[in-house]
Write a protein that holds these residues in place. Structure first.
Motif, PDB file in Angstrom:
ATOM      1  N   GLY A   1       0.797  -1.322  -0.184  1.00 12.27           N
ATOM      2  CA  GLY A   1       0.001  -0.151  -0.044  1.00 12.27           C
ATOM      3  C   GLY A   1       0.731   1.216  -0.003  1.00 12.27           C
ATOM      4  O   GLY A   1       0.282   2.283  -0.106  1.00 12.27           O
ATOM      5  N   GLY A   2       2.061   1.235  -0.162  1.00 13.44           N
ATOM      6  CA  GLY A   2       2.899   2.378  -0.068  1.00 13.44           C
ATOM      7  C   GLY A   2       3.145   2.850  -1.162  1.00 13.44           C
ATOM      8  O   GLY A   2       3.394   4.191  -1.212  1.00 13.44           O
ATOM      9  N   HIS A   3       2.448   2.629  -2.410  1.00 11.28           N
ATOM     10  CA  HIS A   3       2.262   3.389  -3.358  1.00 11.28           C
ATOM     11  C   HIS A   3       1.431   4.784  -3.268  1.00 11.28           C
ATOM     12  O   HIS A   3       1.683   5.660  -3.934  1.00 11.28           O
ATOM     13  N   ARG A   4       0.568   4.688  -2.198  1.00 10.15           N
ATOM     14  CA  ARG A   4      -0.078   6.134  -1.819  1.00 10.15           C
ATOM     15  C   ARG A   4       0.688   6.742  -1.136  1.00 10.15           C
ATOM     16  O   ARG A   4       0.435   8.180  -0.913  1.00 10.15           O
ATOM     17  N   ALA A   5       2.179   6.809  -0.886  1.00  9.63           N
ATOM     18  CA  ALA A   5       2.972   7.808  -0.050  1.00  9.63           C
ATOM     19  C   ALA A   5       3.146   8.947  -1.128  1.00  9.63           C
ATOM     20  O   ALA A   5       3.144  10.072  -0.659  1.00  9.63           O
ATOM     21  N   GLN A   6       3.156   8.483  -2.118  1.00 10.65           N
ATOM     22  CA  GLN A   6       3.475   9.641  -3.408  1.00 10.65           C
ATOM     23  C   GLN A   6       2.141  10.667  -3.449  1.00 10.65           C
ATOM     24  O   GLN A   6       2.310  11.912  -3.575  1.00 10.65           O
ATOM     25  N   ASP A   7       0.852   9.716  -3.329  1.00 11.82           N
ATOM     26  CA  ASP A   7      -0.346  10.718  -3.370  1.00 11.82           C
ATOM     27  C   ASP A   7      -0.347  11.760  -1.797  1.00 11.82           C
ATOM     28  O   ASP A   7      -0.751  12.988  -2.170  1.00 11.82           O
ATOM     29  N   LEU A   8       0.109  11.196  -0.953  1.00 10.63           N
ATOM     30  CA  LEU A   8       0.118  11.681   0.342  1.00 10.63           C
ATOM     31  C   LEU A   8       1.307  12.935   0.180  1.00 10.63           C
ATOM     32  O   LEU A   8       0.787  14.105   0.425  1.00 10.63           O
ATOM     33  N   ALA A   9       2.254  12.608  -0.296  1.00 13.84           N
ATOM     34  CA  ALA A   9       3.368  13.723  -0.559  1.00 13.84           C
ATOM     35  C   ALA A   9       2.908  14.599  -1.097  1.00 13.84           C
ATOM     36  O   ALA A   9       3.213  15.920  -0.968  1.00 13.84           O
ATOM     37  N   ARG A  10       2.489  14.532  -2.535  1.00 15.41           N
ATOM     38  CA  ARG A  10       1.758  15.561  -3.317  1.00 15.41           C
ATOM     39  C   ARG A  10       0.658  16.506  -2.796  1.00 15.41           C
ATOM     40  O   ARG A  10       0.664  17.635  -3.148  1.00 15.41           O
ATOM     41  N   ALA A  11       0.101  15.733  -1.931  1.00 12.57           N
ATOM     42  CA  ALA A  11      -1.108  16.545  -1.369  1.00 12.57           C
ATOM     43  C   ALA A  11      -0.528  17.512  -0.036  1.00 12.57           C
ATOM     44  O   ALA A  11      -1.358  18.305   0.322  1.00 12.57           O
ATOM     45  N   SER A  12       0.679  17.336   0.242  1.00 11.54           N
ATOM     46  CA  SER A  12       1.093  17.892   1.534  1.00 11.54           C
ATOM     47  C   SER A  12       1.698  19.360   1.130  1.00 11.54           C
ATOM     48  O   SER A  12       2.200  19.506   0.297  1.00 11.54           O
ATOM     49  N   ASP A  13       1.588  20.089   2.237  1.00 10.22           N
ATOM     50  CA  ASP A  13       2.100  21.592   1.868  1.00 10.22           C
ATOM     51  C   ASP A  13       3.969  21.430   2.104  1.00 10.22           C
ATOM     52  O   ASP A  13       4.633  22.127   1.616  1.00 10.22           O
ATOM     53  N   LEU A  14       4.201  20.424   3.095  1.00 11.20           N
ATOM     54  CA  LEU A  14       5.624  20.203   3.432  1.00 11.20           C
ATOM     55  C   LEU A  14       5.765  18.770   3.790  1.00 11.20           C
ATOM     56  O   LEU A  14       4.803  18.244   4.309  1.00 11.20           O
ATOM     57  N   VAL A  15       6.893  18.226   3.568  1.00 11.19           N
ATOM     58  CA  VAL A  15       7.242  16.783   3.858  1.00 11.19           C
ATOM     59  C   VAL A  15       8.472  17.105   4.919  1.00 11.19           C
ATOM     60  O   VAL A  15       9.435  17.522   4.155  1.00 11.19           O
ATOM     61  N   VAL A  16       8.380  16.373   5.897  1.00  7.67           N
ATOM     62  CA  VAL A  16       9.636  16.419   6.947  1.00  7.67           C
ATOM     63  C   VAL A  16       9.934  14.890   6.835  1.00  7.67           C
ATOM     64  O   VAL A  16       9.428  14.118   7.202  1.00  7.67           O
ATOM     65  N   CYS A  17      11.216  14.791   6.422  1.00  8.00           N
ATOM     66  CA  CYS A  17      12.017  13.401   6.381  1.00  8.00           C
ATOM     67  C   CYS A  17      12.998  13.458   7.406  1.00  8.00           C
ATOM     68  O   CYS A  17      13.750  14.533   7.661  1.00  8.00           O
ATOM     69  N   GLY A  18      13.191  12.036   8.078  1.00  9.08           N
ATOM     70  CA  GLY A  18      14.002  12.097   9.116  1.00  9.08           C
ATOM     71  C   GLY A  18      15.569  11.790   8.757  1.00  9.08           C
ATOM     72  O   GLY A  18      16.732  11.816   9.535  1.00  9.08           O
ATOM     73  N   ASN A  19      15.822  11.678   7.312  1.00  9.15           N
ATOM     74  CA  ASN A  19      17.071  11.441   6.899  1.00  9.15           C
ATOM     75  C   ASN A  19      17.356  11.900   5.442  1.00  9.15           C
ATOM     76  O   ASN A  19      16.258  12.079   4.478  1.00  9.15           O
ATOM     77  N   SER A  20      18.619  12.089   4.897  1.00 12.98           N
ATOM     78  CA  SER A  20      18.720  12.457   3.654  1.00 12.98           C
ATOM     79  C   SER A  20      18.106  11.501   2.496  1.00 12.98           C
ATOM     80  O   SER A  20      17.659  11.770   1.378  1.00 12.98           O
ATOM     81  N   PHE A  21      18.343  10.390   2.750  1.00  9.78           N
ATOM     82  CA  PHE A  21      17.785   9.214   1.621  1.00  9.78           C
ATOM     83  C   PHE A  21      16.283   9.396   1.390  1.00  9.78           C
ATOM     84  O   PHE A  21      15.793   9.404   0.457  1.00  9.78           O
ATOM     85  N   LEU A  22      15.511   9.479   2.721  1.00 11.55           N
ATOM     86  CA  LEU A  22      14.050   9.556   2.590  1.00 11.55           C
ATOM     87  C   LEU A  22      13.691  11.098   1.877  1.00 11.55           C
ATOM     88  O   LEU A  22      12.996  11.140   1.136  1.00 11.55           O
ATOM     89  N   ALA A  23      14.810  12.252   2.087  1.00 11.16           N
ATOM     90  CA  ALA A  23      14.362  13.200   1.483  1.00 11.16           C
ATOM     91  C   ALA A  23      14.556  13.404  -0.145  1.00 11.16           C
ATOM     92  O   ALA A  23      13.991  13.977  -1.057  1.00 11.16           O
ATOM     93  N   ASP A  24      15.575  12.607  -0.435  1.00 10.10           N
ATOM     94  CA  ASP A  24      15.925  12.414  -1.941  1.00 10.10           C
ATOM     95  C   ASP A  24      14.589  11.964  -2.442  1.00 10.10           C
ATOM     96  O   ASP A  24      14.335  12.251  -3.670  1.00 10.10           O
ATOM     97  N   GLN A  25      13.974  10.689  -1.844  1.00 16.96           N
ATOM     98  CA  GLN A  25      12.984   9.861  -2.609  1.00 16.96           C
ATOM     99  C   GLN A  25      11.590  10.973  -2.501  1.00 16.96           C
ATOM    100  O   GLN A  25      11.056  11.042  -3.639  1.00 16.96           O
ATOM    101  N   PHE A  26      11.227  11.501  -1.475  1.00 17.92           N
ATOM    102  CA  PHE A  26      10.261  12.375  -1.571  1.00 17.92           C
ATOM    103  C   PHE A  26      10.170  13.713  -2.090  1.00 17.92           C
ATOM    104  O   PHE A  26       9.289  14.375  -2.462  1.00 17.92           O
TER     105      PHE A  26
END
Length: 343
Positions: free
Chosen positions: A99-124
């Protein structure tokens, strides 16, 4: 509450209050994991959908909506009900989950994404242009070095985590067996939600503590070295080194797999050793077990690194700055903010 939300959200509630941020939390009543028993799944899905809908409806009473990555996997686009501005907080490679394919939908709907590290930040960053990095904080008033540890007759290799991470621990069982054979005064202490099932380690040399916040902190007082084995995978690269940082805050030297954020933390100071293959784990552990001064020096350096870069008070300031900047249309100069958190 799940460990992620406890570390990424709950521990911030009191510190954020000092910066004029009131957090109203809406946790899921039955947790975020689909029950293994199939007969319970329809009821779980209905209860989860109802709880999330109610929480997001309540977000309209707040100035900012703060959504934990535990909102995923979502079986409906409930985030459309949330009050804006909306912040998504992520500390794992959630797009790899079912169900993680919905991560990109939630990310696109957000005004800001806070990531815990640089690997996550690169993906989001592929799904949202407004991404920032805030590591998972450690409450340095909870985890504190203890002076009497080196006078103990037994040296303790410590591992703490959820049973879902036991495969990483099992992957170094051969190395642990060789270290226990080499050092007769060494034992292994495991703090988790259930006991591990080792195939080779003698039961007399392994101790288990059922995880609670209190028992974990007490267990750290008896550890000599903190262990964090991982695999070199995308999922592990998404981890935010939280347990490594907790060991360090407690004044423990660490032996860890050099992957993902672990590499970044190791580069910040002489806080421990990295290990990959079995022989490297054996060599690193024996080197630390044989040298009390090295353990003490690395433990002190690790504590200093956590205080300088990962302390709760320091990172709470970063979250407060974000919440104050995303004012939800409040007049400038208004000093307080209310944040609704849904997981």
């Amino acid at each position: 509450m799940v460990p992620s939300a406890r570390a990424r959200v709950r521990q911030y509630i009191a510190p954020l209050g000092k910066f004029g941020i009131a957090v109203r939390e809406y946790p899921l009543p039955w947790g975020n994991i689909l029950p293994r028993q199939r007969s319970l799944r329809p009821l779980w899905m209905a209860a989860t959908a109802a709880a999330r809908t109610a929480a997001l409806a309540c977000s309209w009473k707040a100035d900012v909506t703060w959504i934990s990555r535990q909102f995923l996997p979502a079986f409906a686009p409930l985030h459309a009900l949330a009050k804006r501005p909306m912040i998504l907080d992520v500390d794992d490679a959630v797009w790899l989950n079912t169900g993680g394919h919905r991560a990109q939908d939630l990310a696109r709907a957000s005004d800001l994404v806070v990531c815990g590290n640089s690997f996550l930040a690169d993906q989001f960053s592929q799904w949202n242009n407004n991404v920032t990095i805030i590591p998972t904080a450690v409450n340095t008033s909870w985890y504190r070095p203890r002076r009497f540890r080196e006078r103990a007759p037994t040296l303790v290799l410590g591992w703490t985590g959820t049973s879902g991470n036991f495969p990483f621990l099992y992957s170094i069982e051969g190395a642990l067996m060789r270290v226990l054979q080499h050092c007769s005064r060494v034992k292994l202490l495991i703090v988790a939600d259930r006991p591990p099932q080792f195939k080779r380690l003698p039961e007399s040399r392994v101790e288990f503590e059922l995880w609670t916040p209190r028992t974990e902190i007490a267990a750290f007082d008896h550890m000599s070295i903190g262990l964090m084995p991982l695999a070199d995978t995308a999922w592990c690269n998404g981890k935010c080194s939280y347990k490594m940082l907790c060991y360090m805050a407690a004044g423990l030297p660490v032996v860890v797999t050099a992957t993902g954020m672990n590499c970044e933390v190791l580069a910040m100071g002489e806080v421990g050793l990295s290990a990959g293959c079995e022989q490297q784990w054996v060599d690193a552990l024996i080197a630390l077990l044989s040298d009390a001064d090295l353990r003490r020096r690395m433990g002190a350096e690790g504590r200093a690194v956590v205080e300088d870069h990962f302390s709760l008070q320091r990172l709470a300031q970063q979250y407060a700055a974000i919440f104050h900047s995303l004012d939800g249309g409040l007049p400038r100069g208004s000093g307080s903010r209310t944040v609704a958190h849904s997981q």
